[in-house]
Design a protein around this motif. Structure first.
Motif, short mmCIF file in Angstrom:
data_model
loop_
_atom_site.label_atom_id
_atom_site.label_comp_id
_atom_site.label_asym_id
_atom_site.label_seq_id
_atom_site.Cartn_x
_atom_site.Cartn_y
_atom_site.Cartn_z
N LYS A 200 0.87 -1.19 0.00
CA LYS A 200 0.00 0.00 0.00
C LYS A 200 0.89 1.22 0.00
CE LYS A 200 -3.79 2.45 0.31
NZ LYS A 200 -3.21 3.59 -0.41
N GLY A 201 0.52 2.20 -0.86
CA GLY A 201 1.36 3.37 -0.97
C GLY A 201 1.16 4.36 0.17
N HIS B 230 -6.18 2.88 8.22
CA HIS B 230 -7.25 3.21 7.27
C HIS B 230 -7.75 1.92 6.62
CE1 HIS B 230 -6.19 7.73 6.32
NE2 HIS B 230 -6.51 7.53 7.58
N GLY C 45 0.01 6.70 -1.96
CA GLY C 45 -0.84 7.23 -0.93
C GLY C 45 -1.20 8.69 -1.04
N LYS D 38 -4.99 9.04 -5.25
CA LYS D 38 -5.43 8.68 -6.61
C LYS D 38 -6.78 7.97 -6.57
CE LYS D 38 -1.55 6.35 -7.24
NZ LYS D 38 -0.61 6.88 -6.22
N THR D 39 -6.88 6.93 -5.73
CA THR D 39 -8.10 6.15 -5.69
C THR D 39 -9.26 6.97 -5.14
OG1 THR D 39 -6.82 4.12 -5.42
CG2 THR D 39 -9.13 4.05 -4.74
N THR D 40 -9.01 7.70 -4.07
CA THR D 40 -10.05 8.52 -3.44
C THR D 40 -10.59 9.54 -4.44
OG1 THR D 40 -8.94 8.21 -1.32
CG2 THR D 40 -10.50 10.03 -1.46
N ASN E 133 -9.77 15.02 5.53
CA ASN E 133 -11.10 14.85 6.14
C ASN E 133 -11.29 13.36 6.36
OD1 ASN E 133 -13.87 14.24 6.27
ND2 ASN E 133 -14.43 16.15 5.32
#
Ligand SMILES: Nc1ncnc2c1ncn2[C@@H]1O[C@H](COP(=O)(O)OP(=O)(O)OP(=O)(O)O)[C@@H](O)[C@H]1O
Ligand SMILES: Nc1ncnc2c1ncn2[C@@H]1O[C@H](COP(=O)(O)OP(=O)(O)OP(=O)(O)O)[C@@H](O)[C@H]1O
Ligand SMILES: [Mg+2]
Ligand SMILES: [Mg+2]
Lengths: 263, 263
Positions: free
Chosen positions: A10-11, A149, B12, B15-17, B225
């Motif tokens: 995981k980054g 997370h 981290g 990107k995904t979010t 957040n």
């Protein structure tokens, strides 16, 4: 000599920050420490103020030209040396695809000479590819930096599978020695849920043949602390940049815990 | 149709979010949106509540079995479809190494059919490898999620080099359309330094043949957040999970800005 891979695909969880600051804390405590940068981003090298592109041997050449790891070591501070990375390390994954024993190249080049160190810490890239495999084959233990997370928790199963695979074939003694919570925000609701899940998982793995069955969750939690994110821009560890910060306190306490562990 | 790669090899950063929540905001605004998960972590799929291992075609099969992308699309909500990833996508990098045109496989499989969409957003893994290259060859523009931290800034040069390489060979129209600050903490000293450096860099690239010469820095900044980190554990976008949160507000405003951009 303890050879520890800081590994989590995981980054952005805190692998590089932990390699640098745990390394610096162990060195300050009188241990001889070697850091190895196996990430093509070369963040470890940058964080220590080492210019990856400057003269000297990089981990890229250790893997692709067969240069003994000892020749890549450069002094950083008392008791602390680093084998820096360059960005061309990104090409190694493709270049080495058809090399026999490609997963064991780092171990082979490290074992060419006796390296005088108490601890070797290896910073891994955020992937399960060949560079991380080289770290896992050479390492005797794994410390998993983890952000509390949900998305970071998701990848744990695949992380365990990868370590199991390396244990079965190339490195039977490899195990996870500790799980370290980084960027820790105790007040967040999510934090309690994730730490609870990790505790339960380890408890259920006790006594089985599982990479995490002998692992501990470090009592030390590395709190979110912006000073830890500022230190790299000065090429310094947290102890040089902000010795009185929460970040420095947390990594000092972690080093004590790591030195006391039974491995 | 705008095909946007969410790309940054630093781990981290968000990107995904961003792929999930920008995608959801565009869909809520009435746009037809397709999301593509090109990360073997399959975080995008998990974030949307799609079980990567469940029945159906994954992006792994699109790339390795030559299945048209349209066949991998699954409905998520009104106006929103996703092509999910499975963890075996990690093997694709090695499996495809000797395939001719391996960087263009996604584009080839996407262009097999006309996909009825206004926006295609592609979530990239934290690496410069083959999966990210496939995204860059298919995309018409790149949005770079960036954390205002020093280590994240370090990788920008290599990111620009990669985009330049793709522009020269496989996709001449590729360009960076926007840089998006994520996990933004306005009060941190570091934040001002990093945003200043990015602004200066873009200003100095104006008028040159550089991937970032036409880029903007989004006025919208996605604030840190914790609700954004909680939403994935419910398989929901921020709009389903916490519609009144700062995270939902920020991604809504971002979607407005993205729709108004001249590209
Ligand atoms: N405890 C902390 N508090 C605040 N910021 C932190 C902390 N630990 C790390 N950071 C910052 O968060 C970002 C991610 O940390 P780091 O780069 O060490 O993670 P990583 O796992 O090595 O990332 P990658 O997957 O890209 O290699 C960095 O900008 C770092 O400076
Ligand atoms: N604005 C935000 N505020 C708080 N948490 C965030 C925010 N954006 C993302 N996060 C959390 O930070 C972590 C990193 O974000 P994310 O996974 O989206 O980054 P990424 O760039 O996709 O990572 P990777 O490089 O591993 O693919 C995740 O746990 C996510 O839930
Ligand atoms: Mg790192
Ligand atoms: Mg991601």
């Amino acid at each position: 000599m303890r050879i520890i891979a800081l590994f989590n695909q995981k980054g952005g969880v805190g692998k590089t920050t932990t390699t640098v600051n745990l390394g610096a804390a162990l060195a300050d405590a009188g241990k001889k420490v070697v850091l190895v940068d196996l990430d093509p981003q070369a963040n470890l090298s940058t964080h220590l103020g080492v210019d990856p592109e400057s003269a000297g041997i990089s981990t890229y050449r250790v893997l692709t030209d067969g240069i003994p790891l000892i020749e890549a070591l450069r002094p950083v501070t008392d008791n602390l040396r680093v084998a820096p990375a360059t960005t061309d390390l990104a090409a190694a994954e493709v270049e080495l695809v058809s090399v026999v024993g490609r997963e064991s190249l780092l171990r082979k080049m490290a074992e060419k000479n006796k390296i005088d160190a108490d601890f070797v810490l290896i910073d891994c890239p955020p992937s399960l590819g060949l560079l991380s495999l080289n770290a896992l084959v050479y390492a005797s233990e794994v410390i998993v930096p983890l952000q509390a997370h949900f998305l970071a928790l998701q990848g744990m199963e695949k992380l365990f599978d990868t370590i199991s695979m390396v244990r079965q074939g190339l490195n039977p003694k490899l195990h996870i020695s500790g799980i370290l919570f980084c960027q820790f925000e105790a007040a967040a609701r999510l934090t309690g849920e994730v730490t609870g899940e990790v505790d339960n998982f380890i408890a259920s793995a006790r006594g089985q043949n599982h990479p995490v069955s002998n692992a501990i969750v470090f009592q030390t939690q590395i709190r979110r602390n912006i000073k830890l994110a500022e230190a790299p821009s000065f090429g310094q560890s947290i102890f040089q940049y902000a010795p009185n910060s929460a970040g420095a306190a947390d990594y000092s306490v972690l080093a004590e815990e790591v030195m006391k562990m039974k491995v």
